[in-house]
Design an enzyme around this catalytic site. Structure first.
Site, PDB file in Angstrom:
ATOM      1  N   LYS A  83       0.807  -1.219   0.000  1.00 30.10           N
ATOM      2  CA  LYS A  83       0.000   0.000   0.000  1.00 30.10           C
ATOM      3  C   LYS A  83       0.844   1.274   0.000  1.00 30.10           C
ATOM      4  CE  LYS A  83      -3.867  -0.131   0.029  1.00 30.10           C
ATOM      5  NZ  LYS A  83      -4.969  -0.392  -0.941  1.00 30.10           N
ATOM      6  N   SER A  92      -2.581 -12.368   3.196  1.00 33.86           N
ATOM      7  CA  SER A  92      -2.943 -12.195   1.785  1.00 33.86           C
ATOM      8  C   SER A  92      -1.793 -12.676   0.895  1.00 33.86           C
ATOM      9  CB  SER A  92      -3.323 -10.744   1.468  1.00 33.86           C
ATOM     10  OG  SER A  92      -2.252  -9.864   1.737  1.00 33.86           O
TER      11      SER A  92
HETATM   12  C1  PLP Z   1      -2.439  -7.208   3.638  1.00 29.59           C
HETATM   13  C2  PLP Z   1      -3.055  -6.676   2.398  1.00 29.59           C
HETATM   14  N1  PLP Z   1      -3.051  -7.439   1.300  1.00 29.59           N
HETATM   15  C3  PLP Z   1      -3.624  -7.025   0.147  1.00 29.59           C
HETATM   16  C4  PLP Z   1      -4.245  -5.791   0.064  1.00 29.59           C
HETATM   17  C5  PLP Z   1      -4.970  -5.435  -1.221  1.00 29.59           C
HETATM   18  O1  PLP Z   1      -4.472  -4.364  -1.904  1.00 29.59           O
HETATM   19  P1  PLP Z   1      -5.389  -3.495  -2.868  1.00 29.59           P
HETATM   20  O2  PLP Z   1      -6.117  -2.506  -2.004  1.00 29.59           O
HETATM   21  O3  PLP Z   1      -4.441  -2.848  -3.803  1.00 29.59           O
HETATM   22  O4  PLP Z   1      -6.369  -4.407  -3.543  1.00 29.59           O
HETATM   23  C6  PLP Z   1      -4.261  -4.962   1.182  1.00 29.59           C
HETATM   24  C7  PLP Z   1      -4.908  -3.654   1.144  1.00 29.59           C
HETATM   25  O5  PLP Z   1      -4.996  -2.936   2.111  1.00 29.59           O
HETATM   26  C8  PLP Z   1      -3.655  -5.404   2.383  1.00 29.59           C
HETATM   27  O6  PLP Z   1      -3.666  -4.658   3.493  1.00 29.59           O
END
Ligand code: PLP
Length: 308
Positions: free
Chosen positions: A42, A274
């Protein structure tokens, strides 16, 4: 080389081959976004949105910046705000891990925790996020600050279209068969997908969703609570472009836990849920036979495991 500020440390992350963890068919490469100064992918959206707002006058020097965050966008904003000299106020669902609030406060942000509506600690739902967003909008009105609005900011998608995507294309020499990523605002997935599909329209772009919470796959959301913090809030994100997604891959909470441990123990990379879901899904896609035996799948290690 001397970087002028922490802002210049955002971008140009390495691409690492997960050859110990995944031995084929094909090869699994991962963009090491957890190495950025705020500890997550981010940082790129934070940099891009704030620099654009400074350039066109929406953000005046010294004015407060306000945003709702699951923690990672807040950390990215805190890094950029510190370097540019802006106070930062963030609202965050109380269901996000306390490590995130500690990091944000350490970076000088004011953190307002918003009670959960229907989630549980570690499991943040769309309703929880909406409650935190409403609080942020109210604060922005009351304090006259710049409201970042990451879910609707075009600059967040552009950050990935013009930095992350082209970096990956350069790092692989353009040999990419698939792009795999979980979706929060969708900025990472869509920005990189745009760059990859314009370089090679045949690139398979796969979103990652928790089993039971798959609106992008067109399924009714049966299980809004899941472990993949920062992603999959039970609704299609506002600026979502379905034409960029070829398929959605499902990952269970158990898989995310298991792969998080495997990535740490077999690759020496301590990342969040994630990231683990992304790697699990990319390995499944490579193993499915849909791509050729020499296919290259690229995914993203979104954040550091120290945030959980
Ligand atoms: C840990 C984590 N993974 C993935 C994402 C996803 O990113 P995006 O907002 O670009 O879809 C976020 C977004 O805050 C996140 O905090």
């Amino acid at each position: 080389m001397i970087s002028a500020s922490s802002i210049d440390l955002i971008g140009n992350t390495p691409l690492v081959a997960l050859d110990r963890l995944y031995r084929g068919p094909g090869r699994l490469l991962a963009k090491a976004e957890f190495l950025l100064p705020g500890g997550s992918v981010k940082d790129r959206a934070a940099k891009s949105i704030l620099l654009a707002a400074r350039a066109d006058g929406r953000l005046k020097p010294g004015a407060p910046v306000i945003e709702m965050t699951s923690g990672n966008m807040g950390a990215g904003l805190a890094v950029v705000c510190a370097a540019l000299g802006h106070p930062l106020v963030v609202t965050m669902s109380a269901g996000n891990s306390p490590a995130r609030a500690r990091m944000l406060e350490g970076l000088g942000a004011e953190v307002i925790l918003v009670p959960q509506v229907d989630g549980a600690p570690g499991q943040v739902t769309g309703q929880d996020i909406r409650a935190a967003a409403e609080m942020a909008e109210t604060l922005a009105r009351e304090r006259g600050g710049f409201y970042v609005d990451q879910f609707n900011a075009a600059e967040a998608v552009q950050a990935h279209e013009f930095t992350t995507g082209p970096e990956i294309i350069r790092q692989t020499g353009g040999k990419i068969d698939a792009w795999v990523a979980a979706v929060g605002t969708g900025s990472t997935f869509m920005g990189v997908a745009r760059a990859m599909k314009s370089a090679n329209p045949a690139t398979v772009c796969a979103a990652v969703e928790p089993l039971g919470c798959r609106p992008l796959a067109g399924e009714v959301v049966a299980k809004p609570r899941h472990l993949i913090q920062g992603t999959s809030y039970g609704a299609v994100p506002p600026h979502w472009n379905p034409r960029l997604m070829d398929l959605s891959l499902a990952v269970t909470d158990e898989d995310a836990e298991l792969w998080r441990r495997k990535i740490a123990k077999e690759e020496g990379l301590y990342v969040g849920y994630s990231a683990a879901a992304n790697v699990c899904a990319a390995a499944a896609l490579l193993g499915s036979g849909r791509l050729g035996p020499d296919a290259v799948a690229v995914t993203v290690l979104c954040d550091t495991g120290l945030k959980y």
